[in-house]
Design a protein around this motif. Structure first.
Motif, PDB file in Angstrom:
ATOM      1  N   ILE A  79     -30.404  12.110  -0.299  1.00  0.00           N
ATOM      2  CA  ILE A  79     -29.005  12.714  -0.583  1.00  0.00           C
ATOM      3  C   ILE A  79     -28.502  11.821  -1.715  1.00  0.00           C
ATOM      4  O   ILE A  79     -28.359  10.508  -1.534  1.00  0.00           O
ATOM      5  N   VAL A  80     -28.211  12.302  -2.683  1.00  0.00           N
ATOM      6  CA  VAL A  80     -27.542  11.572  -3.929  1.00  0.00           C
ATOM      7  C   VAL A  80     -26.026  11.787  -4.205  1.00  0.00           C
ATOM      8  O   VAL A  80     -25.514  12.915  -3.554  1.00  0.00           O
ATOM      9  N   VAL A  81     -25.343  11.003  -5.138  1.00  0.00           N
ATOM     10  CA  VAL A  81     -24.106  11.463  -5.518  1.00  0.00           C
ATOM     11  C   VAL A  81     -24.189  12.777  -6.733  1.00  0.00           C
ATOM     12  O   VAL A  81     -25.105  12.086  -7.602  1.00  0.00           O
ATOM     13  N   ALA A  82     -23.478  13.597  -6.680  1.00  0.00           N
ATOM     14  CA  ALA A  82     -23.434  14.529  -7.614  1.00  0.00           C
ATOM     15  C   ALA A  82     -22.383  14.979  -8.034  1.00  0.00           C
ATOM     16  O   ALA A  82     -21.271  14.816  -7.317  1.00  0.00           O
ATOM     17  N   GLU A  83     -22.366  15.605  -9.143  1.00  0.00           N
ATOM     18  CA  GLU A  83     -20.818  16.188  -9.796  1.00  0.00           C
ATOM     19  C   GLU A  83     -20.863  17.577 -10.074  1.00  0.00           C
ATOM     20  O   GLU A  83     -21.768  18.100 -10.563  1.00  0.00           O
ATOM     21  N   ILE A  84     -19.859  18.358  -9.518  1.00  0.00           N
ATOM     22  CA  ILE A  84     -19.798  19.675  -9.816  1.00  0.00           C
ATOM     23  C   ILE A  84     -19.277  19.930 -11.257  1.00  0.00           C
ATOM     24  O   ILE A  84     -18.409  19.440 -11.431  1.00  0.00           O
ATOM     25  N   LEU A  85     -20.072  20.375 -12.146  1.00  0.00           N
ATOM     26  CA  LEU A  85     -19.677  20.763 -13.412  1.00  0.00           C
ATOM     27  C   LEU A  85     -18.978  22.230 -13.545  1.00  0.00           C
ATOM     28  O   LEU A  85     -17.875  22.152 -14.172  1.00  0.00           O
ATOM     29  N   THR A  86     -19.354  23.222 -12.865  1.00  0.00           N
ATOM     30  CA  THR A  86     -18.708  24.778 -12.871  1.00  0.00           C
ATOM     31  C   THR A  86     -18.692  25.228 -11.313  1.00  0.00           C
ATOM     32  O   THR A  86     -19.491  24.847 -10.655  1.00  0.00           O
ATOM     33  N   ALA A  87     -17.918  25.611 -10.819  1.00  0.00           N
ATOM     34  CA  ALA A  87     -17.758  26.530  -9.803  1.00  0.00           C
ATOM     35  C   ALA A  87     -17.373  27.894  -9.682  1.00  0.00           C
ATOM     36  O   ALA A  87     -15.997  28.036  -9.977  1.00  0.00           O
ATOM     37  N   GLU A  88     -18.368  28.904  -9.967  1.00  0.00           N
ATOM     38  CA  GLU A  88     -17.863  30.381 -10.068  1.00  0.00           C
ATOM     39  C   GLU A  88     -17.658  31.189  -8.960  1.00  0.00           C
ATOM     40  O   GLU A  88     -18.684  30.697  -7.843  1.00  0.00           O
ATOM     41  N   PRO A  89     -17.088  32.343  -8.859  1.00  0.00           N
ATOM     42  CA  PRO A  89     -17.074  33.014  -7.414  1.00  0.00           C
ATOM     43  C   PRO A  89     -18.731  33.544  -7.203  1.00  0.00           C
ATOM     44  O   PRO A  89     -19.249  33.890  -8.247  1.00  0.00           O
ATOM     45  N   HIS A  90     -19.080  33.801  -5.960  1.00  0.00           N
ATOM     46  CA  HIS A  90     -20.220  34.123  -5.605  1.00  0.00           C
ATOM     47  C   HIS A  90     -20.059  35.861  -5.885  1.00  0.00           C
ATOM     48  O   HIS A  90     -18.969  36.323  -5.460  1.00  0.00           O
ATOM     49  N   LEU A 144     -15.315  17.508  -9.112  1.00  0.00           N
ATOM     50  CA  LEU A 144     -15.517  16.758  -8.024  1.00  0.00           C
ATOM     51  C   LEU A 144     -17.001  16.276  -7.728  1.00  0.00           C
ATOM     52  O   LEU A 144     -17.770  16.813  -8.164  1.00  0.00           O
ATOM     53  N   LYS A 145     -16.936  15.002  -7.374  1.00  0.00           N
ATOM     54  CA  LYS A 145     -17.975  14.448  -6.877  1.00  0.00           C
ATOM     55  C   LYS A 145     -18.200  14.319  -5.574  1.00  0.00           C
ATOM     56  O   LYS A 145     -17.273  14.055  -4.620  1.00  0.00           O
ATOM     57  N   ALA A 146     -19.484  14.665  -5.132  1.00  0.00           N
ATOM     58  CA  ALA A 146     -19.663  14.791  -3.486  1.00  0.00           C
ATOM     59  C   ALA A 146     -21.139  14.626  -3.317  1.00  0.00           C
ATOM     60  O   ALA A 146     -22.132  14.451  -4.341  1.00  0.00           O
ATOM     61  N   PRO A 147     -21.746  14.376  -1.918  1.00  0.00           N
ATOM     62  CA  PRO A 147     -23.029  14.165  -1.674  1.00  0.00           C
ATOM     63  C   PRO A 147     -23.901  15.457  -1.711  1.00  0.00           C
ATOM     64  O   PRO A 147     -23.447  16.539  -1.310  1.00  0.00           O
ATOM     65  N   LEU A 148     -24.956  15.387  -2.422  1.00  0.00           N
ATOM     66  CA  LEU A 148     -25.944  16.502  -2.502  1.00  0.00           C
ATOM     67  C   LEU A 148     -27.156  16.245  -1.791  1.00  0.00           C
ATOM     68  O   LEU A 148     -28.047  15.401  -2.223  1.00  0.00           O
ATOM     69  N   ALA A 149     -27.688  16.994  -0.783  1.00  0.00           N
ATOM     70  CA  ALA A 149     -28.970  16.931  -0.402  1.00  0.00           C
ATOM     71  C   ALA A 149     -29.669  17.747  -1.254  1.00  0.00           C
ATOM     72  O   ALA A 149     -29.835  19.011  -1.252  1.00  0.00           O
ATOM     73  N   MET A 150     -30.847  17.175  -1.820  1.00  0.00           N
ATOM     74  CA  MET A 150     -31.776  17.739  -2.963  1.00  0.00           C
ATOM     75  C   MET A 150     -32.862  18.372  -1.722  1.00  0.00           C
ATOM     76  O   MET A 150     -32.876  18.489  -0.926  1.00  0.00           O
ATOM     77  N   LEU A 165     -17.361  16.138   1.388  1.00  0.00           N
ATOM     78  CA  LEU A 165     -16.946  14.807   1.284  1.00  0.00           C
ATOM     79  C   LEU A 165     -16.450  14.245  -0.023  1.00  0.00           C
ATOM     80  O   LEU A 165     -17.672  14.250  -1.005  1.00  0.00           O
ATOM     81  N   GLU A 166     -15.510  14.032  -0.467  1.00  0.00           N
ATOM     82  CA  GLU A 166     -15.094  13.778  -1.724  1.00  0.00           C
ATOM     83  C   GLU A 166     -15.107  12.181  -2.232  1.00  0.00           C
ATOM     84  O   GLU A 166     -14.704  11.361  -1.146  1.00  0.00           O
ATOM     85  N   LEU A 167     -16.002  11.917  -3.385  1.00  0.00           N
ATOM     86  CA  LEU A 167     -16.372  10.510  -3.358  1.00  0.00           C
ATOM     87  C   LEU A 167     -15.515  10.093  -4.607  1.00  0.00           C
ATOM     88  O   LEU A 167     -14.781  10.951  -5.323  1.00  0.00           O
ATOM     89  N   ALA A 168     -15.511   8.842  -4.709  1.00  0.00           N
ATOM     90  CA  ALA A 168     -14.492   8.345  -5.937  1.00  0.00           C
ATOM     91  C   ALA A 168     -15.014   8.758  -6.994  1.00  0.00           C
ATOM     92  O   ALA A 168     -16.162   9.126  -7.613  1.00  0.00           O
ATOM     93  N   ALA A 169     -13.946   8.901  -8.208  1.00  0.00           N
ATOM     94  CA  ALA A 169     -14.202   9.577  -9.522  1.00  0.00           C
ATOM     95  C   ALA A 169     -15.328   8.531 -10.423  1.00  0.00           C
ATOM     96  O   ALA A 169     -15.848   9.158 -11.164  1.00  0.00           O
ATOM     97  N   ASP A 170     -15.363   7.273  -9.830  1.00  0.00           N
ATOM     98  CA  ASP A 170     -16.159   6.560 -10.688  1.00  0.00           C
ATOM     99  C   ASP A 170     -17.566   6.321  -9.932  1.00  0.00           C
ATOM    100  O   ASP A 170     -18.563   5.462 -10.292  1.00  0.00           O
ATOM    101  N   ALA A 171     -18.062   7.129  -8.956  1.00  0.00           N
ATOM    102  CA  ALA A 171     -19.109   6.980  -8.515  1.00  0.00           C
ATOM    103  C   ALA A 171     -20.288   7.482  -9.327  1.00  0.00           C
ATOM    104  O   ALA A 171     -20.131   8.375  -9.840  1.00  0.00           O
ATOM    105  N   PRO A 172     -21.458   6.776  -9.271  1.00  0.00           N
ATOM    106  CA  PRO A 172     -22.459   6.819 -10.444  1.00  0.00           C
ATOM    107  C   PRO A 172     -23.305   8.228  -9.598  1.00  0.00           C
ATOM    108  O   PRO A 172     -23.665   8.212  -8.567  1.00  0.00           O
ATOM    109  N   VAL A 173     -23.164   9.234 -10.764  1.00  0.00           N
ATOM    110  CA  VAL A 173     -24.069  10.379 -10.599  1.00  0.00           C
ATOM    111  C   VAL A 173     -25.508  10.112 -10.182  1.00  0.00           C
ATOM    112  O   VAL A 173     -25.990   9.366 -11.203  1.00  0.00           O
ATOM    113  N   GLY A 174     -26.368  10.505  -9.311  1.00  0.00           N
ATOM    114  CA  GLY A 174     -27.627  10.538  -8.992  1.00  0.00           C
ATOM    115  C   GLY A 174     -27.905   9.043  -8.327  1.00  0.00           C
ATOM    116  O   GLY A 174     -29.129   8.767  -7.822  1.00  0.00           O
ATOM    117  N   ALA A 175     -26.997   8.447  -7.904  1.00  0.00           N
ATOM    118  CA  ALA A 175     -27.110   7.012  -7.028  1.00  0.00           C
ATOM    119  C   ALA A 175     -27.353   7.718  -5.431  1.00  0.00           C
ATOM    120  O   ALA A 175     -26.895   8.580  -5.184  1.00  0.00           O
TER     121      ALA A 175
END
Length: 805
Positions: free
Chosen positions: A45-56, A88-94, A140-150
């Motif tokens: 599980i890593v820090v991820a950033e949502i680039l776009t969020a479109e309706p299904h 938004l930065k949030a945890p992502l289960a790969m 789970l909303e992470l801090a804005a400065d959370a390193p993506v991929g960590a």
């Protein structure tokens, strides 16, 4: 006391793993009740950033997100969380990640899936899905400065352990992370990081007038004004996490700062809204009739035994316990007054329980908080306020520190030889001195002695035994050698005329009763109703508000046990208890085990409810009654022969209650619970109870051998007609009042359904057998007839009995 291991190691980091550190603390008297990981096992599980969020395209509540993971192309993730949005930065289960185990104990593995026809290469996670909290309201909303991929475990420092300590009341100095670190440093020799409280320079000269009218309540009062604060500032994530790991939820930035310093250094403090204070603050004892709305929403009344902080208009705070709602900080607050004080432990102890709640502040102040560092801790709080809630308009005022009445620790002398004797292992004076210096206790060495002046944070060091305990626990209880007793162990002979309490318990257990153990302090209502005791002995500092008085009877405790069992659908209850009761008696005098004005006799009591026997084929089901329990009492007292005399008792049915007497002396009562109390305590049917003097029950008369009679005995049966008001015991005693009558036994009762056959209404016929014996001469028919005739005559004269024709 709960805290994360990582926070402790910032102050003192010994070369021990988690298990060894927990063992070390426990063996030093700071019992580690539990250790558990901050987060359950999971991976991938890593820090991820949502680039776009479109309706299904096929589902209104789903979104198709493009998610960056720090390497490669963005991943397509289908998510149903309401807060999923671009940026938004949030945890992502790969794909391939393992989520925490479910209820079946097996981890959940993430694969490539499809939701309504759209492929999803992973899963964005909430705090509940990672089992970090119960919050399932969104990602789970992470801090804005959370390193993506960590890795999320590294970013949130989840590879940590929570320690829960079960501290005894004398360990007030360990009610903070720094206090525990100080203990670890003394135990291991690892360096302790001493905090530096850098003063925050004042930028204005305003002070709030403070007047301390009760130096026996408050020995030191420190405070300062801070203007231009942003109370809507967000608490930093690191502080929120640490508070959460101490079991404290985040409230607001100012409240969180106050709580953080309390857990960090053990200093409860309070922050007032300055603009809501009317003129000044006055520290004093409360006055009858004053009321205060607290931060928890309760409105309480105070009196002269409760300390308060008031302004010119009203009471604003319960001293050392909780602040009031009127001066609480809010979103509109712009100026605050930061307060830290030393409240005398005796002035705070027990006050919060009086109002039915407990607070972290009260828990610490009633045990003792260091009076020497109020200013330094306000500096720490001020620095955090400026850092977190500061604005360009923030201005800090000068410190106002009033010292009125501080504790004067008295030197305590340790005799090294005495310590060696008590601890039971060889120790040198140098070893004892090293222990004290490691604990920060200044000591002066003498000839075979060490004199310690307790520091300001140690309220528990008062006598030599306290110092011996410190030496023993720092040296290590596990280091104490196994030493055989010096004196020979000799068993004490149990008098044959007295059986043990254990034997009494066995006798009751053999009758089907189970032992129960209850508190000696009970609800005042029980004493008033079931013991008719209008003035029970009150507990000065009850462990719970309802348990406020000492019991004068065991019956109420057994009724409470019955209610507890019935609430859990117990079909049949047989319980007993042995213990002391407590009553006022002006004749009692002080002694080795007695207190003037009080008596503490021992009692044994039992309760039976439900069927007389467990469900079976050999006996019809019926409810237990008075005579069943009367038989149990007779069996318990055997070979003594008790008499049961109709009597009254405040807890028992007036028509189904008997006094139990031995040799004419009252030893207790047996009977059915009064209908009034059966209804008041919501019982489906009335139990039968008994309570007896335990010392009498423990008595065991020795058998006296009797020679076998050389003369034959004789038996005669008679039928006497008596009214229903004639008591069995009285009739038997009258018939047996002759030296030749050895025993009288009732073996039949006849009462016709309708008057007739020589019996009038209200009469009954009793068939009785008289056993006659003269050990010195043969009984002739003439003598037998004379004895029987005399017995009938006595019954006629005493009870109006007549022979049935």
């Amino acid at each position: 006391m709960q805290f994360p291991e990582s926070w402790l190691r910032e102050f003192c980091n010994p070369p021990l793993d988690t298990a060894d550190l927990a063992e070390l603390l426990t063996m030093a008297g700071l019992e580690v009740e539990e250790t558990r990981p901050v987060a359950p096992p999971f991976s991938g599980i890593v820090v991820a950033e949502i680039l776009t969020a479109e309706p299904h395209p096929q589902a209104d509540r789903l979104r198709v997100c493009s998610v960056a993971v720090g390497q490669g192309d963005p991943l397509q993730i289908v998510c149903g969380a309401p807060n999923a949005r671009a940026g938004l930065k949030a945890p992502l289960a790969m794909v391939g990640a393992e989520l925490p185990p479910g209820d079946d104990g097996k981890p959940f593995k993430i694969g490539v899936g499809k939701l309504r026809g759209v492929e999803s290469r992973g899963m964005l996670c909430s705090a509940k899905e990672l089992k970090l909290s119960d919050d399932h309201g969104g990602l789970l909303e992470l801090a804005a400065d959370a390193p993506v991929g960590a890795d999320i475990r590294d970013h949130l420092k989840l590879d940590d352990t929570l320690f829960t300590l079960k501290l005894t009341p004398n360990l007030a100095h360990a009610l903070s992370v720094y206090g525990i670190a100080r203990e670890v440093s003394a135990l291991t020799g690892a360096p302790l990081k001493t905090p530096a409280f850098l003063p925050v320079p004042p930028s204005h000269d305003a002070k709030l007038p403070v007047r301390v009218e009760a130096p026996d309540l408050c020995g030191r009062f420190s405070g300062r004004i801070v203007r231009g604060v942003d109370t809507q500032a967000k608490t930093p994530a690191w502080m929120v996490d640490r508070l959460a790991r101490c079991g404290q939820r985040s409230v607001s930035a100012l409240v969180d700062i106050s709580n953080y310093v309390m857990f960090e250094y053990g200093r409860p403090s309070h922050i007032f809204d300055l603009d809501k204070i009317d003129g000044e603050l006055v520290v004093r004892w409360g006055r009858d009739g004053e009321q205060l709305e607290l931060l928890n929403g309760n409105t309480v009344s105070v009196d002269g035994s409760v300390g308060v902080i008031a302004d010119r208009a009203r009471v604003e705070s319960l001293a050392g316990i909780m602040g009031g709602e009127h001066t609480a900080v809010s979103d509109s607050t712009r100026s605050v007054y930061v307060e830290a004080a030393f409240w005398w432990p005796d002035a705070v102890a027990g006050r919060s329980r009086r109002y039915g709640f407990a607070t972290d502040a009260g828990h610490r102040f009633e045990r003792g908080v260091d009076p020497a560092l109020t200013v330094e801790h306000i500096e720490r709080i001020t620095a955090l306020i400026v850092e977190i809630c500061g604005t360009p308009d923030t201005m800090v005022g000068p410190m106002d520190d009033q010292i009125l009445n501080l504790p004067s620790p008295q030197p305590v002398t340790l005799r090294v030889a005495r310590a060696v004797k008590v601890i039971g292992m060889p120790l040198t004076q140098a070893q004892c001195a090293d222990v004290f210096r490691g604990l920060g206790l200044a000591c002066v060495e003498g000839e075979g002695t060490l004199t310690v002046t307790p520091p300001s944070w140690r309220f528990d060091l008062r006598i030599e035994e306290d110092l011996i305990e410190e030496v023993a626990r720092i040296v290590g209880y596990d280091q104490l050698p196994p030493t055989a007793p010096v004196a020979p162990v000799m068993a004490r002979a149990q008098p044959e005329r007295r059986r043990s309490v254990h034997a009494v318990k066995h006798a009751l257990a053999a009758r089907g009763y189970q032992e129960t153990i209850n508190f000696s302090f009970v609800e005042a209502r029980w004493e008033h109703e079931l013991a008719d005791n209008p003035d029970p002995i009150r507990v000065l500092n009850p462990i719970a508000a309802p348990l406020a008085v000492m019991r004068s009877s065991l019956l109420a405790s057994l009724v409470g046990v019955l209610r507890h069992n019935l609430a859990r659908r117990a079909p049949r209850v047989r319980v007993f208890e042995t213990g002391r009761v407590f009553r006022r008696d002006p004749r009692a005098r002080d002694g080795a085990i007695s207190v003037a004005g009080l008596v503490q006799p021992r009692r044994v009591a039992g309760l039976a409810w439900g069927p007389a026997a467990a469900l079976q084929w050999g006996e019809a089901e019926r409810a237990v009654d008075f005579f069943d329990v009367k038989g149990d009492v007779e069996a318990l007292l055997a070979p003594m022969r008790p008499r049961f005399v109709a009597d009254t008792h405040p807890a028992l049915h007036p028509g189904r209650c008997a006094a139990v007497k031995i040799d004419g002396q009252l030893i207790g009562h047996v009977g059915e619970l009064h209908p009034r109390w059966r209804q008041a305590y919501d019982l489906p049917s009335a139990p039968v109870l008994f309570e007896l003097d335990l010392d009498t029950v423990m008595a065991r008369p020795l058998p006296a051998p009797q020679p076998l009679p050389r003369q034959p005995g004789a038996v005669r049966d008679i039928a006497l007609v008596v009214t229903d008001g004639v008591a069995h015991d009285a009739l038997i005693a009258t018939l047996a009042d002759d030296p030749l009558v050895r025993q009288v036994t009732l073996f039949d009762i006849y009462r016709p359904a309708q008057p007739g056959g020589g019996l009038a209404a209200g009469e009954r016929s009793l068939a009785l057998r008289l056993d006659l014996l003269d050990p010195t001469a043969t009984l002739t028919d003439e003598r037998i007839d004379a004895v029987v005739t005399a017995a009938v005559a006595r019954a006629a004269q005493a009870h109006g009995a007549r022979l049935r024709a």
